[in-house]
Each structure stands twice: as C-alpha cells, then as structure tokens.
Design an enzyme around this catalytic site. Structure first.
Site, PDB file in Angstrom:
ATOM      1  N   TYR A  98      23.960  36.054  36.948  1.00  0.00           N
ATOM      2  CA  TYR A  98      24.917  35.055  36.463  1.00  0.00           C
ATOM      3  C   TYR A  98      24.159  33.803  36.011  1.00  0.00           C
ATOM      4  CZ  TYR A  98      28.240  31.215  36.701  1.00  0.00           C
ATOM      5  OH  TYR A  98      28.974  30.109  36.412  1.00  0.00           O
TER       6      TYR A  98
HETATM    7  O1  LIG Z   1      28.229  25.745  41.114  1.00  0.00           O
HETATM    8  C1  LIG Z   1      28.232  26.693  40.384  1.00  0.00           C
HETATM    9  O2  LIG Z   1      27.617  26.631  39.368  1.00  0.00           O
HETATM   10  C2  LIG Z   1      28.955  27.948  40.752  1.00  0.00           C
HETATM   11  O3  LIG Z   1      29.863  27.682  41.806  1.00  0.00           O
HETATM   12  C3  LIG Z   1      30.492  28.798  42.341  1.00  0.00           C
HETATM   13  O4  LIG Z   1      29.534  29.600  42.991  1.00  0.00           O
HETATM   14  P1  LIG Z   1      29.271  29.339  44.541  1.00  0.00           P
HETATM   15  O5  LIG Z   1      28.740  27.976  44.770  1.00  0.00           O
HETATM   16  O6  LIG Z   1      28.461  30.478  45.020  1.00  0.00           O
HETATM   17  O7  LIG Z   1      30.755  29.338  45.142  1.00  0.00           O
HETATM   18  P2  LIG Z   1      31.471  30.309  46.175  1.00  0.00           P
HETATM   19  O8  LIG Z   1      31.422  31.697  45.715  1.00  0.00           O
HETATM   20  O9  LIG Z   1      32.804  29.728  46.442  1.00  0.00           O
HETATM   21  O10 LIG Z   1      30.578  30.195  47.476  1.00  0.00           O
HETATM   22  C4  LIG Z   1      30.466  28.948  48.164  1.00  0.00           C
HETATM   23  C5  LIG Z   1      29.619  29.106  49.393  1.00  0.00           C
HETATM   24  O11 LIG Z   1      30.284  29.977  50.299  1.00  0.00           O
HETATM   25  C6  LIG Z   1      29.406  31.014  50.709  1.00  0.00           C
HETATM   26  N1  LIG Z   1      30.198  32.237  50.976  1.00  0.00           N
HETATM   27  C7  LIG Z   1      30.846  32.856  49.973  1.00  0.00           C
HETATM   28  C8  LIG Z   1      31.596  33.967  50.205  1.00  0.00           C
HETATM   29  C9  LIG Z   1      31.685  34.470  51.494  1.00  0.00           C
HETATM   30  O12 LIG Z   1      32.362  35.490  51.771  1.00  0.00           O
HETATM   31  N2  LIG Z   1      31.035  33.824  52.479  1.00  0.00           N
HETATM   32  C10 LIG Z   1      30.297  32.711  52.262  1.00  0.00           C
HETATM   33  O13 LIG Z   1      29.714  32.145  53.201  1.00  0.00           O
HETATM   34  C11 LIG Z   1      28.416  31.172  49.592  1.00  0.00           C
HETATM   35  O14 LIG Z   1      27.219  31.726  50.093  1.00  0.00           O
HETATM   36  C12 LIG Z   1      28.254  29.745  49.135  1.00  0.00           C
HETATM   37  O15 LIG Z   1      27.310  29.106  49.901  1.00  0.00           O
HETATM   38  C13 LIG Z   1      31.196  29.615  41.258  1.00  0.00           C
HETATM   39  O16 LIG Z   1      31.659  30.830  41.770  1.00  0.00           O
HETATM   40  C14 LIG Z   1      30.323  29.854  40.074  1.00  0.00           C
HETATM   41  O17 LIG Z   1      31.094  30.465  39.043  1.00  0.00           O
HETATM   42  C15 LIG Z   1      29.760  28.529  39.609  1.00  0.00           C
HETATM   43  O18 LIG Z   1      28.992  28.622  38.499  1.00  0.00           O
END
Ligand SMILES: O=C(O)[C@H]1O[C@H](OP(=O)(O)OP(=O)(O)OC[C@H]2O[C@@H](n3ccc(=O)[nH]c3=O)[C@H](O)[C@@H]2O)[C@H](O)[C@@H](O)[C@@H]1O
Length: 429
Positions: free
Chosen positions: A242
C-alpha cells in the site's frame, strides 16, 4: 439436394465396383456413417458452446453498456447542475472517491461554501458498499451528484471533462488499508497506480488543465525513525505494498508536473478517523466488536511496546484539503503541452500528538460504556509500522493548517454517530 452429411460422406453405391464388396462396404459405411453422425454432433455441440460463450460475452458487455449509470442528456444535465458554482471565483471540483470517508466530507464542505462538485466513485466492496450508498444519499440531498464509475474508465473521465471545465481535481479514490495489500495486491496497482495514471492523462490533455490535490499517506515514511516525520525525511523504505503504491503515486505525479505542467499537491494523511468513517479501520472495527461483546486483537511491537498513531480527526483533514485547494496554483500546460514550470507540493496532514492503540481502546470503552475483551498479540509482519507522528509546520506555514480536535473529543463524536447510524443493531448488518 444432398444433405450436408451426404455431401461430406457420399453413399452412392455405384461408386463401389463389385457386389461382394457391397455388403462389406455397407457395414463399413454404416459404421462410417455412425462415426460421421457422432462427428457432426460433436461439431454441432462445439458450435453451440461457442455461440453460447460469445452470446454470454455479448450479454456481459451489453449489460455493462445498458446498465451503465452514465451517459445521456439527462445525465449530462445532472453533471452540469452538480458542477454549478455558487460563489464568486468559486471552483468546479471533480472529487474522486466521493462516496468514501474523506471524499464525502470534502465534497460536502466544498458544496456548502458554494463550489461546484461532481463526485466519482466505483462503490467497490472493499468494505460495506451500503455505507458508501448512504454517503451518496447524504451528498445527493445537498445536490451533489456522484457518478458511479471506475478511475480506469478513460471514456467516462473524458466525458466528464467534456461536460465540465474542472478547475480542480480532488483525487481521493484509492485502494486503502495497509494490511489488506497482502490479500489483494493487484487492487492497489489497479486503483493507486493504473487509475492514477488514467486520471493524470485526462487532466494533462485538458485544454485548461485543472490543479490536482490528491491523497498520499503517512505510510510512505515506512521504516523512517526520525521523529516527528517531516516531508523532507526519507520515504524510500515502504513497509507495505500500500505504502509503495502511494510512494509511487508521489513519483508519478511529479513526472506529470515536470513534463506537462500539472499543478500537484500531495497530502500525507495520518490515520484519519471520525463520523462516517471506514469500517476496516481499527477504531471502527473495535467499536463494532466491543458492542457485540467480541474480542479485539491489539498488536504490539517488539518487547511489548505499544503501537501508536497520530490519529487525525476528519474535520481537521477537511480543512487541510480545502486549504490545499485554495492555495494551489494553476497548472501551466494545456492540451498535453507544458507552458512553464508548475507548482509541486507535499504536505503532512496529521495531528502532531500520537496516541497508543491501547489508549485509543480505553477512550472507546469510556464512550461506549462497555469493557473491551482485549487480546494482545505481537505485531505480525504484515506491513504495519510501529508509530506515526507528523510534523505539520509546512502545512501550517502554507495555509494555516492547525488541527483542533484531540482523539478523546473526536472519538466521542464518532461513537455518537456510530450509535445513531447503526442503532441497536451495532453494525451487525
Ligand atoms: O495514516 C495512514 O496513512 C493510513 O492510516 C490508516 O492505516 P493505519 O494507521 O494502519 O490504521 P488502522 O488500520 O486503523 O490501524 C491503527 C492501529 O491499530 C492497530 N491495529 C489494527 C487492527 C487490529 O486488529 N489491531 C490493531 O492493533 C494497527 O497496528 C495500527 O497501529 C489507513 O487505513 C490507511 O488507509 C492510511 O493511509
């Protein structure tokens, strides 16, 4: 007139010289005739299958053509109406991904201040399309049309540019999600690379090229360890496909800026959240699970270090998007020709105060008044990064970007929306 079978396998006895051989010949002929019948049947079946398959493909393309949601005078009128500008020096903006989370909010904000907005969205099923349809209805009640179509449909994009002379393109359509890239890598290439190029090709060919503002991602910082992340930091070590496609997008847009004079602004969003959000994101899916009494999985880094994100509230991001549009200079080219150097910018749109994932869960528990069943696991090698933290001074300097909503307040607004939207159903549908 001889039948086709007869023409292929003549049965004229006179062709055989003696009577003795006649009975043998008859047997041979019977046998040959039954083989020929089988052969003809086989031919017939092959022909039938072939015509069925071509009929199917005709029907498929026909269905696509006839069920196409765009085209026709009425549709063109709807597009024109939606693009109508209602303020002095207002914009006419093509918003891609308008049925998405950020796209729907930005479209509404632009429309409310009097800009013309035409939305484009393919309503794919990466997450529940009914939420996208609900956003579409909301926009429609504000006279914003969302055209249903894919970024890769150059004919449709060309048609939209024929109808409206867009001053700006707010390009938010993308295959989002960091971890899903391991499941469906090609969807990222399709939307974030091929779709982007299709859009840029149309924009560069326009007689009056629009200025383009588009969504990059904080994930481009990948394995960067400089804190906070600044736009000048390294972005050549993405941790997920991504992120790699977003980084590629930054390079691709740079090329179009350099060769064709397109004005480009890339926005690196930092984990945007809020009402009408994306169900695949952690804060959203955790809310659903907590309300349903299901366990949630919380990832942890090495040595049990909590992961952290610079969660950014949607209204702040919308202000950043609009600030970017307002300060975007015009593209310099037209009809595929550059006439001079054009603006190329990249900004972080974050919150500048990272919060750990367990702390985010604690806030949700308080707002929902329900305890989460937490299941901690070590962060799998799936493209995640341990933390994000934006330096936003560049955006502040350029257009006064200043986020005002902390995570506690923003999640409260999200939970209020969630409960109103899903009611007692808690998102089970
Ligand atoms: O900042 C960005 O650029 C990105 O932000 C998000 O990605 P992410 O930060 O990974 O957001 P989440 O998927 O909501 O995850 C947030 C946090 O929760 C954690 N997480 C996620 C899912 C889960 O089941 N458990 C868990 O601990 C992830 O590791 C992460 O640290 C968006 O999904 C992306 O499309 C975007 O581009």
């Amino acid at each position: 007139m001889p039948s086709l079978e007869e023409e292929l396998f003549p049965s004229t006895p006179g062709k055989f010289k003696d009577k003795g051989s006649l009975s043998m010949n008859r047997q041979f002929h019977r046998c040959f005739a039954s083989t020929s019948t089988m052969f003809l049947w086989a031919l017939f079946l092959i022909a039938l299958t072939a015509s069925y398959l071509s009929f199917q493909s005709f029907m498929d393309s026909g269905t696509r053509y006839f069920s196409s949601t765009w085209g026709g005078l009425h549709w063109e009128k709807q597009v024109r109406n939606s693009a109508q500008i209602h303020r002095k020096n207002g914009f006419s903006v093509l918003v891609t991904g308008a049925a998405g989370f950020v796209g729907s909010h930005v479209s509404l904000a632009l429309k409310k201040r009097g800009d013309g907005v035409v939305g484009l969205d393919n309503f794919n099923s990466y997450y529940d399309p009914s939420l996208k349809k609900a956003r579409k209805s909301l926009l429609s009640s504000h006279n914003i049309l969302i055209v249903e179509g894919d970024l890769n449909d150059a004919r449709l994009l060309g048609k939209l540019f024929d109808i409206v002379q867009f001053t700006h393109v707010m390009h938010l359509a993308a295959q989002a999600g960091v971890r899903y890239a391991m499941e469906n890598p090609h969807s990222y290439v399709h939307s974030n690379i091929a779709g982007l190029v299709t859009l840029l090709e149309i924009c560069k060919n326009a007689d009056r090229q629009p200025a383009i503002v588009w969504a990059s991602s904080s994930s481009v910082y990948g394995l960067n360890e400089e804190v906070p992340f600044s736009e000048s930091d390294r972005t050549d070590r993405p941790a997920s496909l991504y992120a790699a496609t977003k980084k590629a997008g930054e390079s691709i847009t740079h090329t179009y800026n350099h060769i064709y004079g397109l004005s480009i602004t890339g926005l690196r969003f930092f984990t945007v959240y809020g009402p009408w959000g994306r169900p695949d994101m952690a804060y959203f899916s955790f809310t659903k699970s907590i309300l349903q009494g299901k366990p949630i999985t919380i990832y942890r880094g090495k040595n049990r270090v909590d992961l952290a994100r610079d969660f950014t509230y949607i209204d702040d991001v919308v202000k950043g998007c609009i600030g970017s549009l307002d300060t975007a200079k015009k593209s310099t080219g037209s009809g595929g020709k550059k006439r001079g150097p054009a603006q190329y910018r990249i900004f972080n749109l974050g919150n500048t105060s990272p919060v750990t994932v367990p702390m985010m869960v604690g806030m949700l528990e308080r707002h929902l008044k329900v305890k989460a069943k937490k299941h901690f696991v070590e962060m799998p090698g799936n493209g995640d990064v341990p933390f994000t933290h934006a330096n936003i001074s560049l955006a502040r300097k350029e257009f006064g970007y200043k986020p005002t909503t902390d995570l506690q307040t923003g999640l409260k607004k999200f939970v209020k929306w969630y409960l109103a939207y899903y009611g007692d159903n808690h998102g089970k549908l």
